[in-house]
Design a protein around this motif. Structure first.
Motif: not given
Length: 103
Positions: A14-18, A24-25, A68-69, A77-78
């Motif tokens: 799961v990736i939390f991204s903008l 993030c990309h 955030a992975v 981590g990031s």
């Protein structure tokens, strides 16, 4: 925070991204090119995204908290940590162990 942890544990990766974040990309691209099909939550496009972003910042102790992975429901981590694992040959085994890769 409960929502973030619940979402983080629903899929192997799961990736939390903008959506506007270049780091993030980079992480999303790396994982997809490795053959992972992560759940991606673009916090700037989620109805409760601002709330989740605040929860992640509190949980991780940094702002901005993305990318955030989570792998296997645990925060890995990031960008720096994911790239370090990848370059050190430890990311693929971690992804296999979580069931994100079938190689």
């Amino acid at each position: 925070m409960d929502r973030v942890m619940k979402l983080a544990s629903q899929k192997a990766v799961v990736i939390f991204s903008l959506s506007s974040c270049c780091m993030c990309h980079t992480i999303k691209r790396l994982l997809c090119e490795l053959g992972v099909n992560p759940a991606i939550y673009e916090l700037d496009e989620e109805p409760r995204g601002r709330e989740m972003e605040k929860a992640l910042a509190k949980l991780l102790g940094r702002s901005p908290p993305v990318p955030a992975v989570f792998v296997g429901g645990k925060f890995v981590g990031s960008t720096d940590k994911i790239m370090s694992l990848h370059l050190g040959g430890k990311l693929t085994p971690l992804l296999k162990e979580a069931g994100a890769l079938w190689l």
